[in-house]
Design a protein around this motif. Sequence first.
Motif, mmCIF file in Angstrom:
data_model
loop_
_atom_site.group_PDB
_atom_site.id
_atom_site.type_symbol
_atom_site.label_atom_id
_atom_site.label_comp_id
_atom_site.label_asym_id
_atom_site.label_seq_id
_atom_site.Cartn_x
_atom_site.Cartn_y
_atom_site.Cartn_z
ATOM 1 N N THR A 106 4.657 -15.666 -7.485
ATOM 2 C CA THR A 106 3.583 -14.882 -6.879
ATOM 3 C C THR A 106 2.787 -15.704 -5.877
ATOM 4 N N ALA A 110 2.694 -14.687 -2.035
ATOM 5 C CA ALA A 110 1.383 -14.292 -1.521
ATOM 6 C C ALA A 110 0.886 -15.245 -0.436
ATOM 7 N N PHE A 128 1.171 -2.752 7.176
ATOM 8 C CA PHE A 128 1.496 -3.506 5.965
ATOM 9 C C PHE A 128 0.258 -3.744 5.122
ATOM 10 N N TYR A 131 -0.375 -0.659 3.268
ATOM 11 C CA TYR A 131 0.569 -0.571 2.150
ATOM 12 C C TYR A 131 0.116 -1.430 0.972
ATOM 13 N N LEU A 132 -0.373 -2.644 1.245
ATOM 14 C CA LEU A 132 -0.841 -3.513 0.174
ATOM 15 C C LEU A 132 -2.042 -2.915 -0.553
ATOM 16 N N ALA A 135 -0.701 -0.087 -2.672
ATOM 17 C CA ALA A 135 0.071 -0.608 -3.802
ATOM 18 C C ALA A 135 -0.829 -1.227 -4.867
ATOM 19 N N SER A 136 -1.931 -1.837 -4.440
ATOM 20 C CA SER A 136 -2.849 -2.434 -5.406
ATOM 21 C C SER A 136 -3.622 -1.395 -6.194
ATOM 22 N N SER A 172 1.572 -9.452 -6.666
ATOM 23 C CA SER A 172 1.628 -10.028 -5.314
ATOM 24 C C SER A 172 0.714 -9.323 -4.310
ATOM 25 N N PRO A 173 0.572 -7.987 -4.324
ATOM 26 C CA PRO A 173 -0.336 -7.366 -3.344
ATOM 27 C C PRO A 173 -1.759 -7.875 -3.433
ATOM 28 N N THR A 176 -1.926 -11.462 -2.154
ATOM 29 C CA THR A 176 -1.821 -11.537 -0.698
ATOM 30 C C THR A 176 -3.146 -11.171 -0.040
ATOM 31 N N LEU A 177 -3.780 -10.112 -0.503
ATOM 32 C CA LEU A 177 -5.069 -9.711 0.063
ATOM 33 C C LEU A 177 -6.128 -10.786 -0.148
#
Length: 299
Positions: A106, A110, A128, A131-132, A135-136, A172-173, A176-177
């Motif tokens: 992860t 990320a 994208f 999308y994150l 998805a979160s 991972s979302p 990443t954020l």
Amino acid sequence: MSFTASSYAPAKGRRTGHRFPIGGRRTALGRSAVYVALTALAIFAMGPIVLFFFNALKTNSDYATDSLGLPENWTWSNFTSAWSQANMGAGLWNSFVVVVGTVLITCAVASCAAYALARIKVHGSAGFMTYLLIASSLPSQMFLTPLFFMWAQAGLYDTRLGLVLIYVGLFSPFGTLLLRAFMLGLPKEMEEAARVDGAGELTVFARVVLPNMMPGILTVALTTGLSAYNEFLFAVTMIQSDAKMPLSTTFFSFQQGFTQNFTLISAAGFIMIAPMLILFLLLQRRFISGLASSGMGGM
């Protein structure tokens, strides 16, 4: 009309500078109220854990007599009995493998995605990001049925690797954020200087950006590890073999078999929460500083 120094002299009996003592008292009262509120929150958070620990040291008769008081006979053997009967050693090892694998993958995914979104002009990055965010926010239960059939066909059902890949997709979302928000606060001068010296994007990321991202990466690692360690739904669905069960499902199986022995259940539960509790207490300062630096502390 003439003004003299006597015109500014306070009247007899009038107090001067009274605003400062009143303000000081208000500040002291405000701090006292904050301390009282924080103490109450600490008791609210730690009270169940302390009660859990005391119940783990009681005998069944002591628990039946007084489930909220201190144990009369400190039965430390409950921990060894729970450890052996619940097979906590195997469950703890499986959880360690799953958590370490989830955290490593992860953080790698990320950090690379966050660097691309924060520093590189990627086509479609706005979509994208949307999308994150979506998805979160989606509940993970939506993916349970399709993942079950996909993992069964791919040969990942009832494997620790399959569970790790599911957790990576789940966590991972958010990672990443969080890392993207953290990277936006980092200065670009060192990266630009490295590019002027001829470094490529991979070198800039590995030698310049990654060391400065360590507080944010540590925050992602801690949140991901806690979430993977405590996750139950996918673990109980995707893992069926007793030898591969993580600690959450091991404790659930033990609880179902010892529904009347609440002292052993308390001992097994305390063994389960102890590793993550100790880890969080040791890393809480870095965790809070990482969230504050990322700008996502109020989310």
